[in-house]
Design an enzyme around this catalytic site. Structure first.
Site, PDB file in Angstrom:
ATOM      1  N   ASP A 315       0.879  -1.171   0.000  1.00 39.55           N
ATOM      2  CA  ASP A 315       0.000   0.000   0.000  1.00 39.55           C
ATOM      3  C   ASP A 315       0.915   1.220   0.000  1.00 39.55           C
ATOM      4  O   ASP A 315       2.140   1.081  -0.011  1.00 39.55           O
ATOM      5  CB  ASP A 315      -0.940  -0.007   1.208  1.00 39.55           C
ATOM      6  CG  ASP A 315      -2.259   0.693   0.902  1.00 39.55           C
ATOM      7  OD1 ASP A 315      -2.264   1.940   0.853  1.00 39.55           O
ATOM      8  OD2 ASP A 315      -3.271  -0.006   0.699  1.00 39.55           O
ATOM      9  N   HIS A 369      -2.791   3.712  -4.046  1.00 39.28           N
ATOM     10  CA  HIS A 369      -2.290   2.975  -2.875  1.00 39.28           C
ATOM     11  C   HIS A 369      -0.876   2.441  -3.159  1.00 39.28           C
ATOM     12  O   HIS A 369      -0.537   1.319  -2.763  1.00 39.28           O
ATOM     13  CB  HIS A 369      -3.228   1.828  -2.499  1.00 39.28           C
ATOM     14  CG  HIS A 369      -4.544   2.297  -1.951  1.00 39.28           C
ATOM     15  ND1 HIS A 369      -4.701   2.727  -0.660  1.00 39.28           N
ATOM     16  CD2 HIS A 369      -5.771   2.401  -2.537  1.00 39.28           C
ATOM     17  CE1 HIS A 369      -5.965   3.081  -0.459  1.00 39.28           C
ATOM     18  NE2 HIS A 369      -6.642   2.900  -1.589  1.00 39.28           N
ATOM     19  N   GLU A 441      -9.889   3.238  -5.629  1.00 37.56           N
ATOM     20  CA  GLU A 441      -9.659   4.598  -5.138  1.00 37.56           C
ATOM     21  C   GLU A 441      -8.574   5.338  -5.926  1.00 37.56           C
ATOM     22  O   GLU A 441      -7.676   5.959  -5.357  1.00 37.56           O
ATOM     23  CB  GLU A 441      -9.315   4.576  -3.640  1.00 37.56           C
ATOM     24  CG  GLU A 441     -10.463   4.050  -2.776  1.00 37.56           C
ATOM     25  CD  GLU A 441     -10.187   4.154  -1.295  1.00 37.56           C
ATOM     26  OE1 GLU A 441     -11.110   4.494  -0.543  1.00 37.56           O
ATOM     27  OE2 GLU A 441      -9.036   3.881  -0.884  1.00 37.56           O
TER      28      GLU A 441
END
Length: 670
Positions: A315, A369, A441
């Site tokens: 991440d 991420h 995202e």
């Protein structure tokens, strides 16, 4: 005279004590003379009421006499099956004792097996045996590799029996060193035998989404030989018979009174899972999880017949997998040398999981991420590999989903070269048929702030740039292994018309983290995508702790009932008739994510269990409803997980295991 005065003064000071002592002496003397034959009051002849106990200063003596005449040994407790639950009661002197675990062997609709089998029948009694008489007679398999897997899986259960009792193996003989007091001689059962035969039809050594996990188990007593049980477990694959071995272990219970085990005398089950993908996610990128904890998670998954462990290895916070080809990823991305998984460790973990019927699914999150680990490019002449790495200012909400930020550079060829090398290193270690590419995202507006992005995007949509990245990344994955199937999170790229334009249904499985009422689910099914459900409003295990960023996001805790009741079928009904046949096949199963922002290694398992066990029965047995018995069964199964060394959360006060009838409120069912 002086001495006399001193003596009188001392007597005056001690007068109250002397008076009390004298009165007590006279009282004891009177009691003694009242019962000259024994010197002790016959309490049966002197009834004491509650009132007299309150008013009679002699009452404490009666209590002492009662307590002195009671037996010094503890009462013997036994358990009886009443209304499908095991209830504790005091055993009479000559009554045979049944432990809680033994009682459960023949109690309830489904007995002690979790998740419950599709089809089963069970006898009404059990027989005792010693662990040395629990024997694997034969493994029939089409390859030595499969035979070895079966033997390893069986030995795990056999060793558990030995370790449970504190048994040592010396020259293949078993010796007990736990001193049990028994009301019966071991001669009654020391000749009893449990002999197991296992048959596997196919040579599959790797779990896939099309693996046949069905099994059949039969426990029968030999007609001419009392106490001689024959157990037969058969299945198409090793993974099916492994589930059968787990079921066998759950119909065996320890009996402390005899220092032995008991097994259901007659049992039959024909069983298979409702869904091929039954998983959980753990997150090592936010808070590192040591291998010893991951192994125990795998153990617990095997006890619940869960089969997919999704490892979120990277991440923007950290990069935890050591790439031999690009060691800079962990040099720059790991928080310390103790926060790295090395290839040989992961290879060992893959084998560890396979023996337990679990597949590891690695995730390399991209293009969002992706921060720490990617910042070395400019320093070594590779250009900027990622933007906004560790952006600490307060503008992060407009840049990324959460801090620290990080977004890969889709126009730098070196980004894809590095991805390809990491993909290769990961697939050298993990099974090569499933690979999670992340993909959630992505803030495309952050790309638009970069001059080179603006130039490329002339007359194009921002999603075109995302699609370009995803296409190039998939090419590199397929270059490493043509047969690898990619998994992506739902995102703007999977919404509505975008998914049809940018993604091929043959290349991707979509993992749905939208709410369970999202219209996107039906849209994706209609377009032909296979789905893994991870509904944010029912299956997220990290909810209920509040936000780590402040006081926003007051997310409710998801109790086990939500995971048990979660409906995967479109139309929100458990009736498969609501889905067309192709749609039924497209819903692969579900996964409960435990994101790691506020989850460290010490509390991870208690947040997983027993809630993930509730999901396990949902995905295996596909129950049509949740009756009152489920709570009792899950509470007992949670007790068994704890017996097996799994740190779990408590569902109820411990007394509810022993007095089940007192732990249900019919006016407030949940």
């Amino acid at each position: 005279m002086f001495v006399l005065n001193i003596s009188l003064m001392k007597l005056k000071q001690r007068a109250p004590a002397v008076i009390v002592f004298s009165l007590c002496f006279l009282f004891v003397l009177s009691r003694y003379t009242a019962y000259p034959s024994s010197g002790t009051a016959d309490i049966s002849e002197v009834p004491v009421t509650v009132t007299s106990l309150a008013n009679d200063v002699t009452a404490p003596n009666y209590l002492d006499q009662v307590l002195n005449q009671l037996p010094k040994r503890a009462p013997r407790w036994t358990y009886s099956c009443i209304n499908n639950v095991c209830i504790r009661k005091e055993a009479q002197d000559a009554e045979a004792v049944s432990s809680l675990d033994v009682c459960w062997l023949t109690c309830g609709t489904h007995g002690p097996v979790w998740p419950y089998p599709k089809k089963h029948r069970r006898g009404s009694d059990s027989i005792k045996f010693l662990p040395g008489n629990f024997q694997l007679l034969e493994v029939s398999a089409e390859s030595n590799a499969v035979k070895q897997l079966v033997e390893q899986a069986f030995n795990l259960k056999r060793d558990y029996l030995k370790n449970y009792l504190g048994v040592t193996n010396q020259s293949s003989s078993y010796s007990f060193f736990w001193p049990f007091s028994s009301s019966s001689s071991s001669n009654e059962f020391e000749s009893n035998r449990v002999q197991i035969t296992i048959r596997v039809a196919l040579t599959d050594e790797m779990l896939t989404l099309v693996t046949d996990e069905s099994y059949e188990i039969r426990i029968e007593e030999e007609a001419q030989s009392a106490g001689q049980l024959q157990v037969t477990i058969s299945g198409k694959t090793f993974f099916g018979v492994r589930h059968g071995i787990e079921t066998l272990s759950q119909v065996i219970a320890f009996e402390k009174e005899c220092g032995c085990f008991q097994i259901v005398r007659n049992y039959y089950a024909m069983d298979k899972p409702a869904y091929p993908y039954r998983g959980i996610l753990i997150d090592s990128a936010r808070n590192f999880i040591p291998l010893r904890i991951i192994k125990r998670v795998i153990d617990a998954m095997s006890y619940n017949k869960l089969n997919m462990l999704h490892l979120h290895l990277s991440d923007s916070n950290a990069f935890t997998f050591h790439s031999k080809s690009v060691p800079q990823m962990t040099q720059y991305g790991a928080l310390s040398e103790n926060h790295i998984y090395y290839p040989h460790e992961m290879a060992d973990l893959v084998k560890y999981a396979r023996i337990r019927g679990v597949k590891l699914v690695p995730e390399l999150d991209a293009p969002s991420h992706a921060g720490n680990g990617w910042q070395f490019g400019s320093k070594y002449g590779l250009g900027k590999l990622a933007f906004y790495v560790n952006a600490y200012d307060n503008s992060w909400p407009s840049t990324c989903g959460q801090p620290p930020c990080g977004l890969l550079n889709p126009l730098n060829i070196n980004t894809y070269d590095i991805l390809e090398r990491i993909y290769g290193d990961m697939l050298d270690v993990f099974d090569d048929d499933l690979f999670h590419m992340g993909g959630d995202e992505v803030n495309t507006h952050s790309w638009l702030r970069q001059p080179e992005m603006k130039k490329w995007l002339h007359a194009r949509d921002a999603l075109d740039l995302w699609k370009y990245f995803q296409t190039e990344a998939l090419k590199r994955l397929k270059k490493v292994n043509q047969n690898a199937t990619a998994i992506l999170w739902t995102s703007k790229l999977t919404e509505s018309e975008a998914s049809k334009k940018y993604l091929d249904t043959n290349d991707y499985i979509i993992q749905v983290w939208d709410s369970s009422t999202s219209t996107q689910i039906q849209t994706l099914l209609n377009k032909g995508f296979s789905l893994i459900m991870s509904f944010v409003d029912t299956l997220y295990l990290d909810w209920g702790e509040g936000s780590w960023l402040g006081n926003q996001h007051v997310w409710p805790f998801h109790m086990w009932q939500k995971l048990y009741d979660a409906k995967l079928n479109v139309g929100h009904s458990r009736n498969p008739a609501n889905l067309g046949r192709s749609s039924q096949n497209q819903v692969l199963g579900a996964e409960a994510p435990l994101w790691g922002e506020k989850v460290g290694p010490e509390e991870l398992e208690s947040k997983l269990w027993p809630r993930a066990a509730a999901l396990a029965e949902n995905l295996w047995s596909n129950p049509t409803s949740r009756g009152d018995e489920v709570y009792t069964r899950l509470n007992y199964h949670n007790h068994r997980l704890q017996q097996r060394g799994i740190p779990t959360s408590q569902l109820q006060p411990e007394s509810c295991l022993h007095y089940n009838g007192h732990c249900h409120n019919p006016q407030d069912t949940i």
